[in-house]
Structure formats: C-alpha cells, structure tokens
Design a protein around this motif. Structure first.
Motif, PDB file in Angstrom:
ATOM      1  N   VAL A  39       6.617   6.968  -8.163  1.00 59.63           N
ATOM      2  CA  VAL A  39       6.904   7.258  -6.763  1.00 59.63           C
ATOM      3  C   VAL A  39       6.040   6.309  -5.928  1.00 59.63           C
ATOM      4  O   VAL A  39       4.824   6.296  -6.071  1.00 59.63           O
ATOM      5  CB  VAL A  39       6.581   8.720  -6.383  1.00 59.63           C
ATOM      6  CG1 VAL A  39       6.872   8.968  -4.904  1.00 59.63           C
ATOM      7  CG2 VAL A  39       7.358   9.695  -7.261  1.00 59.63           C
ATOM      8  N   THR A  40       6.710   5.510  -5.102  1.00 58.23           N
ATOM      9  CA  THR A  40       5.998   4.622  -4.189  1.00 58.23           C
ATOM     10  C   THR A  40       6.028   5.282  -2.820  1.00 58.23           C
ATOM     11  O   THR A  40       7.079   5.729  -2.368  1.00 58.23           O
ATOM     12  CB  THR A  40       6.656   3.231  -4.150  1.00 58.23           C
ATOM     13  OG1 THR A  40       6.713   2.723  -5.483  1.00 58.23           O
ATOM     14  CG2 THR A  40       5.874   2.272  -3.269  1.00 58.23           C
ATOM     15  N   PHE A  41       4.870   5.362  -2.193  1.00 58.13           N
ATOM     16  CA  PHE A  41       4.773   6.103  -0.934  1.00 58.13           C
ATOM     17  C   PHE A  41       3.765   5.451  -0.002  1.00 58.13           C
ATOM     18  O   PHE A  41       2.940   4.637  -0.412  1.00 58.13           O
ATOM     19  CB  PHE A  41       4.368   7.557  -1.199  1.00 58.13           C
ATOM     20  CG  PHE A  41       2.974   7.696  -1.754  1.00 58.13           C
ATOM     21  CD1 PHE A  41       1.897   7.895  -0.902  1.00 58.13           C
ATOM     22  CD2 PHE A  41       2.750   7.624  -3.120  1.00 58.13           C
ATOM     23  CE1 PHE A  41       0.612   8.025  -1.409  1.00 58.13           C
ATOM     24  CE2 PHE A  41       1.464   7.758  -3.630  1.00 58.13           C
ATOM     25  CZ  PHE A  41       0.395   7.949  -2.775  1.00 58.13           C
ATOM     26  N   ARG A  42       3.835   5.873   1.239  1.00 55.32           N
ATOM     27  CA  ARG A  42       2.825   5.534   2.234  1.00 55.32           C
ATOM     28  C   ARG A  42       2.332   6.855   2.824  1.00 55.32           C
ATOM     29  O   ARG A  42       3.128   7.624   3.380  1.00 55.32           O
ATOM     30  CB  ARG A  42       3.383   4.644   3.332  1.00 55.32           C
ATOM     31  CG  ARG A  42       2.324   4.263   4.383  1.00 55.32           C
ATOM     32  CD  ARG A  42       2.819   3.237   5.396  1.00 55.32           C
ATOM     33  NE  ARG A  42       3.100   1.968   4.726  1.00 55.32           N
ATOM     34  CZ  ARG A  42       4.328   1.455   4.524  1.00 55.32           C
ATOM     35  NH1 ARG A  42       5.391   2.090   4.963  1.00 55.32           N
ATOM     36  NH2 ARG A  42       4.488   0.313   3.904  1.00 55.32           N
ATOM     37  N   ALA A  43       1.044   7.105   2.676  1.00 50.21           N
ATOM     38  CA  ALA A  43       0.424   8.296   3.245  1.00 50.21           C
ATOM     39  C   ALA A  43      -0.436   7.844   4.420  1.00 50.21           C
ATOM     40  O   ALA A  43      -1.343   7.038   4.249  1.00 50.21           O
ATOM     41  CB  ALA A  43      -0.423   9.009   2.202  1.00 50.21           C
ATOM     42  N   SER A  44      -0.128   8.366   5.586  1.00 49.64           N
ATOM     43  CA  SER A  44      -0.866   7.985   6.786  1.00 49.64           C
ATOM     44  C   SER A  44      -1.998   8.958   7.041  1.00 49.64           C
ATOM     45  O   SER A  44      -1.889  10.156   6.755  1.00 49.64           O
ATOM     46  CB  SER A  44       0.065   7.960   7.994  1.00 49.64           C
ATOM     47  OG  SER A  44       1.102   7.025   7.785  1.00 49.64           O
ATOM     48  N   TYR A  45      -3.060   8.416   7.570  1.00 49.38           N
ATOM     49  CA  TYR A  45      -4.194   9.229   7.984  1.00 49.38           C
ATOM     50  C   TYR A  45      -4.699   8.674   9.299  1.00 49.38           C
ATOM     51  O   TYR A  45      -4.334   7.560   9.692  1.00 49.38           O
ATOM     52  CB  TYR A  45      -5.307   9.244   6.922  1.00 49.38           C
ATOM     53  CG  TYR A  45      -5.804   7.876   6.526  1.00 49.38           C
ATOM     54  CD1 TYR A  45      -6.831   7.245   7.218  1.00 49.38           C
ATOM     55  CD2 TYR A  45      -5.236   7.212   5.438  1.00 49.38           C
ATOM     56  CE1 TYR A  45      -7.287   5.991   6.847  1.00 49.38           C
ATOM     57  CE2 TYR A  45      -5.679   5.950   5.058  1.00 49.38           C
ATOM     58  CZ  TYR A  45      -6.704   5.353   5.762  1.00 49.38           C
ATOM     59  OH  TYR A  45      -7.147   4.109   5.389  1.00 49.38           O
ATOM     60  N   ARG A  46      -5.477   9.474   9.991  1.00 49.56           N
ATOM     61  CA  ARG A  46      -6.010   9.029  11.266  1.00 49.56           C
ATOM     62  C   ARG A  46      -6.793   7.736  11.042  1.00 49.56           C
ATOM     63  O   ARG A  46      -7.773   7.721  10.318  1.00 49.56           O
ATOM     64  CB  ARG A  46      -6.906  10.104  11.863  1.00 49.56           C
ATOM     65  CG  ARG A  46      -7.241   9.826  13.321  1.00 49.56           C
ATOM     66  CD  ARG A  46      -8.067  10.916  13.950  1.00 49.56           C
ATOM     67  NE  ARG A  46      -7.399  12.208  13.869  1.00 49.56           N
ATOM     68  CZ  ARG A  46      -8.042  13.361  13.778  1.00 49.56           C
ATOM     69  NH1 ARG A  46      -9.348  13.402  13.741  1.00 49.56           N
ATOM     70  NH2 ARG A  46      -7.376  14.486  13.743  1.00 49.56           N
ATOM     71  N   GLY A  47      -6.286   6.634  11.601  1.00 45.86           N
ATOM     72  CA  GLY A  47      -6.961   5.353  11.473  1.00 45.86           C
ATOM     73  C   GLY A  47      -6.380   4.401  10.448  1.00 45.86           C
ATOM     74  O   GLY A  47      -6.866   3.285  10.309  1.00 45.86           O
ATOM     75  N   GLY A  48      -5.354   4.807   9.697  1.00 46.24           N
ATOM     76  CA  GLY A  48      -4.785   3.880   8.718  1.00 46.24           C
ATOM     77  C   GLY A  48      -3.751   4.520   7.819  1.00 46.24           C
ATOM     78  O   GLY A  48      -3.205   5.578   8.128  1.00 46.24           O
ATOM     79  N   SER A  49      -3.492   3.859   6.689  1.00 46.38           N
ATOM     80  CA  SER A  49      -2.537   4.405   5.730  1.00 46.38           C
ATOM     81  C   SER A  49      -2.876   3.906   4.328  1.00 46.38           C
ATOM     82  O   SER A  49      -3.572   2.904   4.151  1.00 46.38           O
ATOM     83  CB  SER A  49      -1.102   4.017   6.095  1.00 46.38           C
ATOM     84  OG  SER A  49      -0.908   2.626   5.954  1.00 46.38           O
ATOM     85  N   LEU A  50      -2.377   4.620   3.356  1.00 52.42           N
ATOM     86  CA  LEU A  50      -2.544   4.306   1.946  1.00 52.42           C
ATOM     87  C   LEU A  50      -1.156   4.060   1.376  1.00 52.42           C
ATOM     88  O   LEU A  50      -0.271   4.910   1.512  1.00 52.42           O
ATOM     89  CB  LEU A  50      -3.209   5.491   1.227  1.00 52.42           C
ATOM     90  CG  LEU A  50      -3.231   5.441  -0.293  1.00 52.42           C
ATOM     91  CD1 LEU A  50      -4.247   4.399  -0.755  1.00 52.42           C
ATOM     92  CD2 LEU A  50      -3.592   6.805  -0.855  1.00 52.42           C
ATOM     93  N   HIS A  51      -0.953   2.898   0.749  1.00 55.96           N
ATOM     94  CA  HIS A  51       0.328   2.545   0.133  1.00 55.96           C
ATOM     95  C   HIS A  51       0.067   2.505  -1.371  1.00 55.96           C
ATOM     96  O   HIS A  51      -0.770   1.733  -1.828  1.00 55.96           O
ATOM     97  CB  HIS A  51       0.785   1.188   0.660  1.00 55.96           C
ATOM     98  CG  HIS A  51       2.118   0.746   0.163  1.00 55.96           C
ATOM     99  ND1 HIS A  51       2.547  -0.548   0.310  1.00 55.96           N
ATOM    100  CD2 HIS A  51       3.123   1.388  -0.481  1.00 55.96           C
ATOM    101  CE1 HIS A  51       3.753  -0.680  -0.211  1.00 55.96           C
ATOM    102  NE2 HIS A  51       4.115   0.487  -0.697  1.00 55.96           N
ATOM    103  N   GLU A  52       0.764   3.351  -2.131  1.00 60.88           N
ATOM    104  CA  GLU A  52       0.505   3.441  -3.570  1.00 60.88           C
ATOM    105  C   GLU A  52       1.808   3.605  -4.336  1.00 60.88           C
ATOM    106  O   GLU A  52       2.750   4.224  -3.854  1.00 60.88           O
ATOM    107  CB  GLU A  52      -0.417   4.623  -3.876  1.00 60.88           C
ATOM    108  CG  GLU A  52      -0.755   4.769  -5.350  1.00 60.88           C
ATOM    109  CD  GLU A  52      -1.729   5.896  -5.641  1.00 60.88           C
ATOM    110  OE1 GLU A  52      -1.485   6.632  -6.611  1.00 60.88           O
ATOM    111  OE2 GLU A  52      -2.729   6.039  -4.910  1.00 60.88           O
ATOM    112  N   ARG A  53       1.837   3.049  -5.548  1.00 56.94           N
ATOM    113  CA  ARG A  53       2.897   3.319  -6.524  1.00 56.94           C
ATOM    114  C   ARG A  53       2.255   4.172  -7.604  1.00 56.94           C
ATOM    115  O   ARG A  53       1.419   3.699  -8.371  1.00 56.94           O
ATOM    116  CB  ARG A  53       3.450   2.038  -7.140  1.00 56.94           C
ATOM    117  CG  ARG A  53       4.588   2.303  -8.125  1.00 56.94           C
ATOM    118  CD  ARG A  53       5.132   1.050  -8.811  1.00 56.94           C
ATOM    119  NE  ARG A  53       5.493   0.017  -7.864  1.00 56.94           N
ATOM    120  CZ  ARG A  53       4.828  -1.153  -7.715  1.00 56.94           C
ATOM    121  NH1 ARG A  53       3.783  -1.431  -8.450  1.00 56.94           N
ATOM    122  NH2 ARG A  53       5.233  -2.049  -6.837  1.00 56.94           N
ATOM    123  N   SER A  54       2.596   5.454  -7.618  1.00 62.87           N
ATOM    124  CA  SER A  54       1.998   6.407  -8.554  1.00 62.87           C
ATOM    125  C   SER A  54       2.865   6.555  -9.789  1.00 62.87           C
ATOM    126  O   SER A  54       4.094   6.567  -9.698  1.00 62.87           O
ATOM    127  CB  SER A  54       1.863   7.783  -7.893  1.00 62.87           C
ATOM    128  OG  SER A  54       0.973   7.741  -6.816  1.00 62.87           O
TER     129      SER A  54
END
Length: 124
Positions: free
Chosen positions: A91-106
């Motif tokens: 699963v490839t996703f983008r998780a956003s958080y206050r101030g940025g985001s994390l892009h990962e292929r899990s």
C-alpha cells in the motif's frame, strides 16, 4: 458513541471502522484496511495495536509515539495484492501531519491468517 467519520478517511464512524480492529473484535480483511487502521492507531496513539499488527520478524521491542504529533489526513495512492486472495500486498500512501507529510510504500504479509505490517520504503 460518536458519529464522526473514522480518522482513516473512510466515511464510517470510528467504532464501526477501525475501532473494531483496535479492540480485537475483528481483523482487517485486506492490507489496505490494515494500513488504514494502523494510520488511525497513530492518530489515536495506540502503540499496543501498532505492535500487535507488526510482523514478528521486523517488530521493534517498543514504540514511543510523539504526543505532539498531529496527523491530519490519509491518502491511499496505490495498492498491489493484499486482498482476501493474496498472502502479500503493498500500500502506497501519503499521511499528512501538521507541518508536512510522510510518503511510504508499506509491505504487508499474512501471518497465521491476519494481515501484518512488515516494513516500508520511501519512494523518491
């Protein structure tokens, strides 16, 4: 009981969505649903669920979650495999958080039936 939609991004209420996985009442049926439930566990700072759904081969001894981290949204970008008919999936996703985001292929695998998180990489 709240009627707000689940933090994972699906329109169901938390209790009917990821809450049932977090409580142990059900197991996530697909790699994507497990990924969504793990994101929700980060939002709710449920380290026990995160460790329980981590592959024994790659699971850390403990998990310290930053109480100041504010997750703000999840976007599923791609999935491969991971259905009821597969034993592995990504699963490839983008998780956003206050101030940025994390892009990962899990990467996910089934261990004795249930889906578990194995590891991930960060696509360029």
């Amino acid at each position: 009981m709240t009627t707000r939609s689940c933090p994972c991004g699906l329109p169901e209420a938390y209790e009917a969505c990821c809450g049932r996985y977090h409580s142990g009442a059900a197991a996530a049926p697909t790699a994507e649903r497990l990924m969504r439930s793990r994101y929700c566990a980060f939002v709710r700072r449920d380290a026990a669920y995160l460790l329980r759904t981590w592959h024994p081969r790659t699971r850390p001894e403990r998990l310290d979650l930053d109480p100041g981290m504010r997750w703000t949204g999840l976007e599923i970008l791609d999935t491969t495999g991971g259905s009821a008919f597969h034993t592995t999936g990504t699963v490839t996703f983008r998780a956003s958080y206050r101030g940025g985001s994390l892009h990962e292929r899990s990467r996910f695998e089934r261990v004795d039936g249930p889906w578990v998180y194995v590891d991930g990489d960060f696509p360029g």
